[in-house]
Design a protein around this motif. Structure first.
Motif, mmCIF file in Angstrom:
data_model
loop_
_atom_site.group_PDB
_atom_site.id
_atom_site.type_symbol
_atom_site.label_atom_id
_atom_site.label_comp_id
_atom_site.label_asym_id
_atom_site.label_seq_id
_atom_site.Cartn_x
_atom_site.Cartn_y
_atom_site.Cartn_z
ATOM 1 N N SER A 23 31.841 35.189 42.955
ATOM 2 C CA SER A 23 33.062 34.213 43.120
ATOM 3 C C SER A 23 34.073 34.000 42.207
ATOM 4 N N VAL A 24 33.271 33.679 41.028
ATOM 5 C CA VAL A 24 34.346 33.276 39.818
ATOM 6 C C VAL A 24 34.601 34.427 39.104
ATOM 7 N N PHE A 25 33.797 35.402 39.028
ATOM 8 C CA PHE A 25 33.824 36.911 38.244
ATOM 9 C C PHE A 25 35.142 37.402 39.355
ATOM 10 N N ASN A 26 35.322 37.682 40.648
ATOM 11 C CA ASN A 26 36.262 38.065 41.288
ATOM 12 C C ASN A 26 37.739 37.517 41.072
ATOM 13 N N LEU A 27 37.554 36.045 41.150
ATOM 14 C CA LEU A 27 38.847 35.181 40.970
ATOM 15 C C LEU A 27 39.372 35.704 39.540
ATOM 16 N N VAL A 28 38.675 35.409 38.288
ATOM 17 C CA VAL A 28 39.037 35.544 37.206
ATOM 18 C C VAL A 28 39.225 37.165 36.666
ATOM 19 N N SER A 29 38.598 38.031 37.307
ATOM 20 C CA SER A 29 38.837 39.644 36.906
ATOM 21 C C SER A 29 40.035 39.906 37.723
ATOM 22 N N LEU A 30 40.049 39.530 38.821
ATOM 23 C CA LEU A 30 41.390 40.023 39.725
ATOM 24 C C LEU A 30 42.566 39.249 39.296
ATOM 25 N N GLY A 221 42.574 37.364 56.951
ATOM 26 C CA GLY A 221 41.751 37.120 58.266
ATOM 27 C C GLY A 221 40.302 37.294 58.226
ATOM 28 N N ILE A 222 39.615 37.962 57.104
ATOM 29 C CA ILE A 222 38.340 37.968 56.896
ATOM 30 C C ILE A 222 37.889 36.553 56.555
ATOM 31 N N SER A 223 38.549 35.822 55.969
ATOM 32 C CA SER A 223 38.403 34.471 55.295
ATOM 33 C C SER A 223 38.246 33.399 56.368
ATOM 34 N N CYS A 224 39.418 33.795 57.325
ATOM 35 C CA CYS A 224 39.157 32.795 58.472
ATOM 36 C C CYS A 224 37.978 33.074 59.454
ATOM 37 N N ILE A 225 37.640 34.397 59.458
ATOM 38 C CA ILE A 225 36.495 34.678 60.474
ATOM 39 C C ILE A 225 35.327 33.940 59.738
ATOM 40 N N SER A 226 35.368 34.324 58.529
ATOM 41 C CA SER A 226 34.101 33.645 57.684
ATOM 42 C C SER A 226 33.736 32.206 57.520
ATOM 43 N N GLN A 227 35.008 31.611 57.142
ATOM 44 C CA GLN A 227 35.202 30.223 57.081
ATOM 45 C C GLN A 227 34.047 29.838 55.734
ATOM 46 N N THR A 228 34.119 30.598 54.838
ATOM 47 C CA THR A 228 33.379 30.325 53.627
ATOM 48 C C THR A 228 34.264 30.519 52.498
ATOM 49 N N LEU A 229 33.965 29.835 51.155
ATOM 50 C CA LEU A 229 34.504 29.886 50.038
ATOM 51 C C LEU A 229 34.842 31.436 49.343
ATOM 52 N N TYR A 230 33.673 32.295 49.629
ATOM 53 C CA TYR A 230 33.622 33.339 48.704
ATOM 54 C C TYR A 230 34.604 34.206 49.251
ATOM 55 N N PRO A 231 34.852 34.854 50.204
ATOM 56 C CA PRO A 231 35.884 35.495 50.753
ATOM 57 C C PRO A 231 37.339 34.997 50.698
ATOM 58 N N LEU A 232 37.264 33.620 50.591
ATOM 59 C CA LEU A 232 38.608 33.178 50.461
ATOM 60 C C LEU A 232 38.964 33.165 48.841
ATOM 61 N N ARG A 233 37.999 33.096 47.722
ATOM 62 C CA ARG A 233 38.378 33.356 46.380
ATOM 63 C C ARG A 233 38.770 34.832 46.299
ATOM 64 N N PHE A 234 37.752 35.652 47.105
ATOM 65 C CA PHE A 234 38.231 36.813 46.951
ATOM 66 C C PHE A 234 39.650 37.348 47.189
ATOM 67 N N VAL A 236 42.323 35.173 47.163
ATOM 68 C CA VAL A 236 43.366 34.621 46.152
ATOM 69 C C VAL A 236 43.018 35.836 45.123
ATOM 70 N N GLY A 237 42.109 36.143 44.614
ATOM 71 C CA GLY A 237 42.103 36.908 43.320
ATOM 72 C C GLY A 237 42.674 38.241 43.714
ATOM 73 N N SER A 238 42.406 38.723 44.810
ATOM 74 C CA SER A 238 43.330 40.144 45.289
ATOM 75 C C SER A 238 44.626 39.921 45.461
ATOM 76 N N THR A 239 45.090 38.800 45.759
ATOM 77 C CA THR A 239 46.476 38.511 45.913
ATOM 78 C C THR A 239 46.961 38.501 44.497
ATOM 79 N N PHE A 240 46.504 37.633 43.682
ATOM 80 C CA PHE A 240 46.981 37.907 42.261
ATOM 81 C C PHE A 240 47.121 39.297 41.861
ATOM 82 N N TYR A 241 46.020 39.964 42.084
ATOM 83 C CA TYR A 241 46.099 41.470 41.622
ATOM 84 C C TYR A 241 47.146 42.101 42.233
#
Length: 272
Positions: A23-30, A221-234, A236-241
């Motif tokens: 989770s941290v790696f994705n957010l920082v690297s992306l 959409g996947i983040s809303c289906i999941s409703q967990t922090l990991y896909p949400l952080r992914f 956010v990171g993907s949005t920045f990238y």
């Protein structure tokens, strides 16, 4: 106040070191990759792959890196993550509704990408093998972690506010819009053509990268289906990238086409 709201819409984060680290790696690297795109240090694929500030590096010795054909490179980038999604059904045939929806969405996302590489996109030239391997591993680990993360919260009490059906609608809109604009891009070139043109149709009249906008919508959409922090952080990171990549793409079009419309934004209509 914020914590109580979050607890109503997301599961408590699983106490798992691997998921937390990813989770941290994705957010920082992306996020870092997005900033590098803005600075002109691009991942070496597609139209930006030879645009790393060449004007400023005339006196620098360029070390040639291993190359692969673009279509092969893009296929290898997406195929392992797609295989991971399908493998989850073989390794864990049963699961609750939310778990099955998440892994189905993840698998569908990467299957669509593989099919587009094979049957939709038109390719020319090559890409760095290093970029191919790096992105492929990133997608593979992210897809596997997203599915595993969802398995970890199975059996826990559902969030008070159920967003999975909203998430399904957002995912379908995102994946559909992404495909539609990829299809429009594929029609810009006739068979045998290698040059670039200013994209037309769809939301291209508003932004130069509407496919990125819809990709983020699909991840949300996947983040809303999941409703967990990991896909949400992914997400956010993907949005920045993708914001960084779309900014660089718009700069590229402006530098190549004198008639590029100034009112066309990078990724988000009327905003960015």
């Amino acid at each position: 106040m914020v914590l109580s709201v979050l607890l109503n819409i997301i599961y408590p984060p699983p106490a798992n070191l691997a998921v937390t680290a990813m989770s941290v790696f994705n957010l920082v690297s992306l996020g870092g990759s997005g900033w590098m795109e803005v600075q002109g240090k691009h991942l070496q694929y597609a139209k930006l792959q030879s645009d790393n500030n060449n004007e400023n590096n005339k006196n620098v010795t360029i070390v040639e890196k291993a190359k692969v054909p673009s279509q092969l490179g893009m296929f290898v980038m997406y195929a392992p993550a797609c295989i991971a999604g399908f493998s989850s059904f073989a390794l864990r045939p049963s699961g609750d509704l939310r778990f099955n929806l998440v892994r189905s969405a993840v698998t569908a996302h990467f299957l669509k990408r593989v099919l587009e590489v094979l049957f939709v996109h038109k390719f020319s030239g090559s890409m760095d093998a290093e970029t191919m391997v790096t992105v492929s591993l990133s997608y593979l680990l992210s897809a596997a972690t997203m599915i595993y993360n969802q398995e970890l919260v199975e059996g826990l009490s559902e969030p008070v506010i159920d967003l999975k059906y909203v998430g399904i609608a957002m995912f379908l809109l995102g994946i559909g819009g992404n495909f539609y604009h990829h299809f429009l891009l594929s029609k810009l070139r006739e068979d045998g053509e290698k040059g670039y043109k200013i994209p037309q149709g769809g939301l291209f009249s508003l932004v130069i990268c509407p496919h990125y906008f819809f990709e983020i919508l699909g991840f949300l959409g996947i983040s809303c289906i999941s409703q967990t922090l990991y896909p949400l952080r992914f997400t956010v990171g993907s949005t920045f990238y993708l914001m960084g990549r779309s900014y660089a793409t718009r700069e590229w079009y402006e530098s190549k086409f004198e008639d590029f419309p100034k009112e066309v934004k990078a990724m988000i209509p009327y905003i960015f």
